[in-house]
Design a protein around this motif. Structure first.
Motif, PDB file in Angstrom:
ATOM      1  N   THR A   1       0.810  -1.231   0.000  1.00  0.00           N
ATOM      2  CA  THR A   1       0.000   0.000   0.000  1.00  0.00           C
ATOM      3  C   THR A   1       0.835   1.270   0.000  1.00  0.00           C
ATOM      4  O   THR A   1       0.295   2.368   0.136  1.00  0.00           O
ATOM      5  N   GLY A   2       2.167   1.151  -0.112  1.00  0.00           N
ATOM      6  CA  GLY A   2       3.012   2.339  -0.052  1.00  0.00           C
ATOM      7  C   GLY A   2       4.072   2.360  -1.122  1.00  0.00           C
ATOM      8  O   GLY A   2       4.169   1.456  -1.957  1.00  0.00           O
ATOM      9  N   ASP A   3       4.889   3.413  -1.084  1.00  0.00           N
ATOM     10  CA  ASP A   3       5.931   3.605  -2.091  1.00  0.00           C
ATOM     11  C   ASP A   3       7.319   3.247  -1.589  1.00  0.00           C
ATOM     12  O   ASP A   3       8.205   2.951  -2.401  1.00  0.00           O
TER      13      ASP A   3
ATOM     14  N   ASN B   1       6.880  14.970  -2.965  1.00  0.00           N
ATOM     15  CA  ASN B   1       5.481  15.193  -2.582  1.00  0.00           C
ATOM     16  C   ASN B   1       4.580  14.091  -3.121  1.00  0.00           C
ATOM     17  O   ASN B   1       4.702  13.662  -4.278  1.00  0.00           O
ATOM     18  N   GLY B   2       3.668  13.655  -2.251  1.00  0.00           N
ATOM     19  CA  GLY B   2       2.699  12.643  -2.629  1.00  0.00           C
ATOM     20  C   GLY B   2       3.109  11.218  -2.331  1.00  0.00           C
ATOM     21  O   GLY B   2       2.267  10.314  -2.325  1.00  0.00           O
ATOM     22  N   CYS B   3       4.391  10.991  -2.069  1.00  0.00           N
ATOM     23  CA  CYS B   3       4.861   9.637  -1.782  1.00  0.00           C
ATOM     24  C   CYS B   3       4.366   9.163  -0.414  1.00  0.00           C
ATOM     25  O   CYS B   3       4.324   9.931   0.548  1.00  0.00           O
TER      26      CYS B   3
ATOM     27  N   ARG C   1       3.680   7.880   6.786  1.00  0.00           N
ATOM     28  CA  ARG C   1       3.717   9.301   6.474  1.00  0.00           C
ATOM     29  C   ARG C   1       3.498   9.531   4.981  1.00  0.00           C
ATOM     30  O   ARG C   1       3.925   8.733   4.147  1.00  0.00           O
ATOM     31  N   ILE C   2       2.828  10.653   4.680  1.00  0.00           N
ATOM     32  CA  ILE C   2       2.696  11.111   3.298  1.00  0.00           C
ATOM     33  C   ILE C   2       3.542  12.369   3.150  1.00  0.00           C
ATOM     34  O   ILE C   2       3.498  13.265   4.008  1.00  0.00           O
TER      35      ILE C   2
END
Length: 281
Positions: A112-114, A135-137, A155-156
């Motif tokens: 679910t993440g980068d 930004n946005g990651c 964290r975003i």
């Protein structure tokens, strides 16, 4: 609570005092609310023969700087009782629990993440600008120094800084609960916007009786997990700061313990004053 020790008169027994760290000694920004010299001075000035122990779900590496600043004369209990360290002779005791599997954790989070990064998460709280990103990651920051447990800070990246996002934290909590709850206790912190994964049998209270031996036990905490410490303590020798969770305050009150008038570090000092008055030289 355990019954009070009877092999020695209480006046001859040493008092073993166990302090939680986060929410007690320090606040949510990882800061003392009194000059640390005051804390170290008070730790070294007790009217009754005592040892002060630090008992936390933090890693050993996360506790050692706090020990260095305050210099209590007891032991360090880390990662929810899974390890005990004597800082004066560098002696370790552990339960033999297997190390937490990071590879599985990374695989789970990447669904679910980068990115997943293992860092000193204290820096993330105190100085998030050290971890600027795109930004946005969606990035999961995990404490690098833990052995038996895991903490995850979802964290975003916004304005190039890692930023808590409640929806993302809840999503991550649910993901981890679905994957780990059979063998682990998965808890979400509303103070730090993180998730702690701990073996179900791991309790901060587990080593306390062995450490104390025939001596009396006092404990001070602010969170539900600290109630287990209270249950191992001598009747009346439990306490919490003013900022403690409502269920903790209720437990301490119903068991005739001490509720500090102040929060965090000042509450710790007030508890020591209470113990001095209650036990005397």
């Amino acid at each position: 609570m355990e019954s009070e020790k009877t092999l020695l008169p209480s006046s001859l027994q040493r008092l073993e005092i166990f302090f939680d760290i986060d929410g007690c000694l320090i606040d949510e920004t990882y800061k003392f609310t009194l000059p640390v010299s005051n804390v170290a001075g008070r730790f070294g000035c007790l009217s009754h023969p005592s040892r002060i122990h630090l008992n936390s779900n933090r890693s050993l590496k996360g506790i050692l700087p706090i020990w260095e600043m305050t210099k209590p004369n007891g032991l360090i209990i880390y990662e929810n009782g899974l390890g005990v360290f004597d800082p004066r002779n560098a002696a370790h005791t552990s339960t033999g629990k297997a190390a937490f599997n990071r590879s599985t954790l990374i695989k789970t989070l990447m669904a679910t993440g980068d990115n997943v990064k293992f860092i000193n998460t204290g820096d993330l709280i105190k100085n998030p600008s050290l971890h600027r990103g795109v930004n946005g990651c969606k990035v999961f920051y995990c404490e690098e120094s833990r052995e038996f447990t895991a903490t995850v800070y979802p964290r975003i990246i916004r304005d190039e800084l890692p930023t808590p996002d409640l929806e993302f934290v809840l999503q991550t909590y649910q993901l981890l609960a679905d994957n780990y709850s059979k063998e682990y206790d998965v808890r979400k912190s509303d103070s730090f916007y993180n998730i702690l994964i701990t073996p179900r049998a791991a309790l901060k209270s587990n080593p306390m009786s062995e450490i104390a031996g025939e001596n009396r036990i006092a404990s001070f905490g602010d969170d539900e997990a600290d109630i287990q410490m209270f249950k191992k303590s001598t009747p009346g020798l439990i306490g919490c700061p003013a900022n403690a969770k409502p269920e903790v305050i209720s437990y301490v009150r119903s068991h005739l313990g001490f509720i500090a008038q102040s929060s965090y570090t000042r509450g710790v000092i007030q508890f020591l004053d209470y113990l001095d008055k209650k036990n005397g030289p």
